[in-house]
Design a protein around this motif. Structure first.
Motif, PDB file in Angstrom:
ATOM      1  N   PRO A 250      38.774 -77.795  21.026  1.00  0.00           N
ATOM      2  CA  PRO A 250      39.685 -78.509  20.130  1.00  0.00           C
ATOM      3  C   PRO A 250      40.449 -77.589  19.181  1.00  0.00           C
ATOM      4  CG  PRO A 250      37.451 -78.774  19.358  1.00  0.00           C
ATOM      5  CD  PRO A 250      37.375 -78.053  20.681  1.00  0.00           C
ATOM      6  N   TYR A 251      40.078 -76.331  19.127  1.00  0.00           N
ATOM      7  CA  TYR A 251      40.718 -75.422  18.167  1.00  0.00           C
ATOM      8  C   TYR A 251      41.851 -74.602  18.772  1.00  0.00           C
ATOM      9  CZ  TYR A 251      36.670 -76.537  15.326  1.00  0.00           C
ATOM     10  OH  TYR A 251      35.729 -77.193  14.604  1.00  0.00           O
ATOM     11  N   ILE A 252      42.247 -74.893  19.995  1.00  0.00           N
ATOM     12  CA  ILE A 252      43.288 -74.098  20.646  1.00  0.00           C
ATOM     13  C   ILE A 252      44.611 -74.150  19.887  1.00  0.00           C
ATOM     14  CG2 ILE A 252      44.716 -73.935  22.721  1.00  0.00           C
ATOM     15  CD1 ILE A 252      42.209 -74.406  24.330  1.00  0.00           C
TER      16      ILE A 252
ATOM     17  N   LEU B 161      48.533 -71.116  16.612  1.00  0.00           N
ATOM     18  CA  LEU B 161      49.320 -71.016  15.388  1.00  0.00           C
ATOM     19  C   LEU B 161      48.963 -69.751  14.613  1.00  0.00           C
ATOM     20  CD1 LEU B 161      51.328 -72.283  13.381  1.00  0.00           C
ATOM     21  CD2 LEU B 161      49.366 -73.421  12.320  1.00  0.00           C
ATOM     22  N   TYR B 162      47.698 -69.475  14.494  1.00  0.00           N
ATOM     23  CA  TYR B 162      47.210 -68.275  13.809  1.00  0.00           C
ATOM     24  C   TYR B 162      47.767 -67.014  14.475  1.00  0.00           C
ATOM     25  CZ  TYR B 162      43.735 -64.995  11.941  1.00  0.00           C
ATOM     26  OH  TYR B 162      43.124 -63.948  11.340  1.00  0.00           O
ATOM     27  N   THR B 163      47.698 -66.959  15.796  1.00  0.00           N
ATOM     28  CA  THR B 163      48.197 -65.810  16.542  1.00  0.00           C
ATOM     29  C   THR B 163      49.700 -65.664  16.367  1.00  0.00           C
ATOM     30  OG1 THR B 163      46.438 -66.093  18.154  1.00  0.00           O
ATOM     31  CG2 THR B 163      48.323 -64.770  18.826  1.00  0.00           C
ATOM     32  N   PHE B 164      50.433 -66.757  16.445  1.00  0.00           N
ATOM     33  CA  PHE B 164      51.879 -66.728  16.305  1.00  0.00           C
ATOM     34  C   PHE B 164      52.291 -66.252  14.911  1.00  0.00           C
ATOM     35  CE2 PHE B 164      55.785 -68.930  15.014  1.00  0.00           C
ATOM     36  CZ  PHE B 164      56.674 -68.367  15.935  1.00  0.00           C
TER      37      PHE B 164
ATOM     38  N   CYS C   6      54.350 -62.763  14.055  1.00  0.00           N
ATOM     39  CA  CYS C   6      55.618 -62.750  13.317  1.00  0.00           C
ATOM     40  C   CYS C   6      55.547 -61.814  12.115  1.00  0.00           C
ATOM     41  CB  CYS C   6      55.974 -64.159  12.859  1.00  0.00           C
ATOM     42  SG  CYS C   6      56.447 -65.248  14.191  1.00  0.00           S
ATOM     43  N   GLN C   7      54.455 -61.847  11.399  1.00  0.00           N
ATOM     44  CA  GLN C   7      54.305 -60.963  10.249  1.00  0.00           C
ATOM     45  C   GLN C   7      54.257 -59.500  10.668  1.00  0.00           C
ATOM     46  OE1 GLN C   7      50.789 -62.325   8.203  1.00  0.00           O
ATOM     47  NE2 GLN C   7      52.013 -63.423   6.704  1.00  0.00           N
ATOM     48  N   GLY C   8      53.694 -59.219  11.801  1.00  0.00           N
ATOM     49  CA  GLY C   8      53.595 -57.846  12.260  1.00  0.00           C
ATOM     50  C   GLY C   8      54.902 -57.291  12.789  1.00  0.00           C
TER      51      GLY C   8
END
Length: 53
Positions: A2-4, A9-12, A16-18
């Motif tokens: 359920p956390y996919i 979102l966390y990875t995206f 973007c910040q990197g």
């Protein structure tokens, strides 16, 4: 499983910040017309500001 969506979102967001700082110099020179020394000053201010938090 359920956390996919949260993991994606966390990875995206971190991707973007990197990748943003790499393109900020190009944006400053092409769109704002700043010179290299001015861009370096902005980058240094950003680094100092991030260190104070």
């Amino acid at each position: 499983m359920p956390y996919i969506p949260a993991k994606l979102l966390y990875t995206f967001l971190f991707a973007c910040q990197g990748s943003a700082p790499v393109y900020l110099g190009l944006f400053y020179s092409e769109q704002l017309g700043l010179k290299r020394d001015q861009i370096g000053l902005l980058a240094a201010i950003g680094k100092i500001r991030n260190l104070t938090y």
